[in-house]
Scaffold this active site. Structure first.
Site, PDB file in Angstrom:
ATOM      1  NE  ARG A   1      -3.974  -2.226   0.973  1.00  0.00           N
ATOM      2  CZ  ARG A   1      -4.050  -3.400   0.332  1.00  0.00           C
ATOM      3  NH1 ARG A   1      -3.306  -3.630  -0.726  1.00  0.00           N
ATOM      4  NH2 ARG A   1      -4.897  -4.336   0.739  1.00  0.00           N
TER       5      ARG A   1
ATOM      6  CD  GLU B   1     -12.330 -11.174   6.167  1.00  0.00           C
ATOM      7  OE1 GLU B   1     -11.606 -10.992   7.157  1.00  0.00           O
ATOM      8  OE2 GLU B   1     -12.227 -10.517   5.115  1.00  0.00           O
TER       9      GLU B   1
ATOM     10  CE  LYS C   1     -13.624  -7.864   6.853  1.00  0.00           C
ATOM     11  NZ  LYS C   1     -12.737  -6.886   7.438  1.00  0.00           N
TER      12      LYS C   1
ATOM     13  CB  SER D   1     -14.338  -3.079   0.432  1.00  0.00           C
ATOM     14  OG  SER D   1     -12.981  -2.995   0.749  1.00  0.00           O
TER      15      SER D   1
END
Ligand code: 13P
Length: 342
Positions: free
Chosen positions: A33, A182, A224, A266
């Site tokens: 990132r 998740e 999630k 997302s």
């Protein structure tokens, strides 16, 4: 810890108008990132970035119910010596911790993954609780085959991942920590939205079977999941309404109403798609669980670009905006016009 306390934490994690900030990138992922803004990833630069986010107001007080941290961050202090976890709890949000050790190649299943990290987890959870974490996260990764190739994911891959998720969840509850479970069906590839539905449904049904078999109390958990979307390379992309309808339909068929909340990942959707999809579900349906966000990229991409390693005011402005847009989406009150106000 008793179920009532776990349930209280879970309810706080999906409080009205709020959602979760997933800031739990591993050291390898955060480096990727930071590479996009030309910033070297060091202990200090990672601390500066996260401290900037956790000090953002009114986003933290008004729209963030919890923050998922990486091991390093839970132990880190802000520049003035305040533990970063305390910045989060002072803002009324719950500190959480990613406890899985990542997705590794699954033996006997080329191209498929199994998430590791169960060994020693009981001791780690007890330590994390002492450090202030009140919820945890474990991500299972389900890769999709090419459209038309139904051999991937294999039932073997999905089943062992859901079994591991339930083992993790049981250990969390024993330690007084709410497990976020998740099971992520990846949106990489060219598969159709129908195939995403089919695989997600199979995975969620397996997950709830395993959670039941292993004695996990659903009132003290948060799910999630991915949304039901076509693969990024699928020629047939879906409308916002289709994503919202199919996602709600799939969840309604699989997730017991005892679960207090569902907080989506997302998964590589654009910032605005992630917000619009969540909003459409909350605007159109009256649901048994709170439906909100637990976004990583869709909350952080814009602030990271604005911050660039130095501009705190610009970074916080962008984070305030994304947090507000998603907070509104979590109650079905977002509009494209509000989005443009930036
Ligand atoms: P994304 O929202 O970027 O998918 O990240 C959420 C997350 O925590 C993945 O485990």
């Amino acid at each position: 810890m008793d179920l009532e306390q776990l349930n209280d934490i879970a309810i706080q994690m999906v409080a009205h108008g709020k959602g979760i900030l997933a800031a739990d990138e591993s050291t390898g992922t955060i480096k990727k990132r930071f590479d996009t803004i030309g910033l070297t990833s060091t202990e200090d630069s990672r601390r500066d970035w996260r401290e900037m986010l956790f000090r953002t107001q009114p986003a933290m007080n008004e729209h963030i119910s919890g923050v998922i941290l990486y091991d390093e961050t839970l132990r880190q202090k802000a520049a003035d010596g305040t533990p970063l976890a305390k910045l989060i709890s002072d803002a009324g949000a719950v500190p959480g911790i990613k406890v899985d050790m990542g997705a590794k190649d699954l033996a006997g299943a080329p191209g498929e993954k199994i998430t590791e990290g169960l060994d020693g987890l009981r001791d780690r959870l007890n330590e994390y609780h002492e450090l202030g974490a009140r919820f945890a996260k474990w991500r299972a990764v389900i890769e999709m085959g090419r459209e038309g190739d139904d051999s991937m994911p294999s039932p073997y891959c999905v089943d062992v991942n859901m079994h591991a998720l339930a083992r993790y969840a049981a250990l969390c509850q024993e330690a007084g920590i709410v497990p976020i479970v998740e099971p992520e069906v990846l949106m990489d590839g060219d598969h159709s939205i129908e195939r995403c539905y089919e695989v997600t449904e199979y995975g969620l049904k397996k997950l709830y079977e395993e959670l039941y078999a292993q004695g996990v109390q659903l009132e003290g958990t948060i799910l999630k999941p991915n949304m039901i979307v076509p693969g990024k390379k699928c020629p047939d992309q879906a409308s916002v309404e289709d994503v919202a309808d199919l996602t709600v339909q799939c969840l309604a068929n699989c997730v017991p109403s005892a679960v207090p909340g569902i907080a989506f990942l997302s998964g590589g959707q654009s910032d605005e798609d992630a917000t619009a999809h969540l909003n459409a579900m909350n605007a159109a349906y009256d649901l048994p669980w709170a439906l909100t966000f637990s976004y990583g990229r869709a909350l952080q991409a814009a602030p990271l670009k604005a911050w660039k390693g130095k501009d705190v005011a610009a970074g916080q402005k962008a984070f305030n905006h994304r947090a507000r847009m998603n907070g509104l989406a979590s109650i079905g009150e977002w509009t494209p016009e509000l989005e443009k106000q930036g």
